[in-house]
Design a protein around this motif. Structure first.
Motif, PDB file in Angstrom:
ATOM      1  N   LEU A  59     -28.074 -36.399  10.047  1.00  6.15           N
ATOM      2  CA  LEU A  59     -28.192 -37.584  10.870  1.00  6.15           C
ATOM      3  C   LEU A  59     -28.233 -38.970   9.714  1.00  6.15           C
ATOM      4  N   LEU A  60     -29.161 -38.754   8.853  1.00 10.94           N
ATOM      5  CA  LEU A  60     -29.222 -40.023   8.090  1.00 10.94           C
ATOM      6  C   LEU A  60     -28.115 -40.218   7.031  1.00 10.94           C
ATOM      7  N   LEU A  63     -25.243 -41.510   9.108  1.00  7.58           N
ATOM      8  CA  LEU A  63     -25.589 -42.876   9.484  1.00  7.58           C
ATOM      9  C   LEU A  63     -25.064 -43.914   8.238  1.00  7.58           C
ATOM     10  N   THR A  66     -21.483 -44.287   7.844  1.00  7.11           N
ATOM     11  CA  THR A  66     -21.006 -45.439   8.727  1.00  7.11           C
ATOM     12  C   THR A  66     -21.395 -46.880   8.328  1.00  7.11           C
ATOM     13  N   LEU A  67     -22.343 -46.796   7.502  1.00  6.32           N
ATOM     14  CA  LEU A  67     -22.797 -48.068   7.113  1.00  6.32           C
ATOM     15  C   LEU A  67     -22.515 -48.595   5.648  1.00  6.32           C
ATOM     16  N   ASN A 130     -21.476 -48.823  14.768  1.00 11.84           N
ATOM     17  CA  ASN A 130     -21.536 -47.889  13.777  1.00 11.84           C
ATOM     18  C   ASN A 130     -22.845 -46.822  13.775  1.00 11.84           C
ATOM     19  N   VAL A 131     -23.915 -47.386  14.454  1.00  9.83           N
ATOM     20  CA  VAL A 131     -25.116 -46.527  14.631  1.00  9.83           C
ATOM     21  C   VAL A 131     -24.872 -45.612  15.888  1.00  9.83           C
ATOM     22  N   ALA A 134     -22.497 -42.852  14.629  1.00 12.52           N
ATOM     23  CA  ALA A 134     -23.247 -41.950  13.871  1.00 12.52           C
ATOM     24  C   ALA A 134     -24.213 -41.044  14.640  1.00 12.52           C
ATOM     25  N   VAL A 135     -25.010 -41.595  15.680  1.00 13.95           N
ATOM     26  CA  VAL A 135     -25.629 -40.699  16.219  1.00 13.95           C
ATOM     27  C   VAL A 135     -24.910 -39.690  17.231  1.00 13.95           C
TER      28      VAL A 135
END
Length: 177
Positions: A59-60, A63, A66-67, A130-131, A134-135
């Motif tokens: 997940l991280l 994330l 995407t950032l 983005n968040v 990602a999730v």
């Protein structure tokens, strides 16, 4: 300060002691299609418990991918994640983790402050999509891996099926149809 570092060290060692190797996590020989929906959900539950560190890392990583073009968002979210880790997840508690059943007023204040900071960090940097992306992507990867990975290996005896007595051999209140 010394107590905080000691708590951090204990929490880190606890998390690291429960993690499983990436070779075990990515083993192709342990993948198979589940035979039913109940087996699928049981597999996901067991694998979520067993590979929580690996899934959190995925997940991280997603994330951060995407950032990549939003360095301020990365910095603010790393501060938020650090706050969640140091102030909430690494706390010494004998109670099971229930976010909505916090015992003390202090815990509620900490969760509220961390939630507000996290949402403000996301809102200020404008990375909502983005968040969310990602999730959703991480949830898809986790569910797919969790459903496909067999759980018939050792060390899973202490896991209780979410279906409880319904899957028993007739000893419970439910009978076979």
């Amino acid at each position: 300060m010394s107590e905080t570092l000691s708590n951090f060290k204990e929490a880190t060692l606890s998390i690291m002691s429960t993690r499983h190797s990436w070779t075990e996590f990515l083993s192709l020989s342990s993948l198979s299609l589940p035979s039913s929906l109940s087996e699928t959900t049981t597999r996901i539950g067991i694998n979520l418990t067993r590979f929580l560190f690996n899934y959190s890392s995925i997940l991280l990583f997603i994330l951060l991918l995407t950032l990549v073009y939003h360095p301020l968002a990365i910095i603010l979210l790393l501060i938020a994640f650090s706050g969640w880790y140091f102030l909430f997840f690494s706390r010494d508690s004998s109670e099971p983790f229930l976010l909505f059943n916090l015992v003390s007023l202090d815990e509620r204040v900490v969760v509220a402050a961390l939630s507000v900071f996290s949402f403000v960090a996301i809102a200020v940097t404008g990375v909502w999509w983005n968040v969310v992306t990602a999730v959703v992507a991480a949830a898809a990867v986790v569910c797919l891996h969790g459903a496909l990975r067999r759980t018939d290996e050792g060390g899973l005896d202490d896991y209780e099926s979410p279906y409880g007595p319904m899957l028993s051999d007739g000893a419970g209140p439910y009978s076979a149809v």
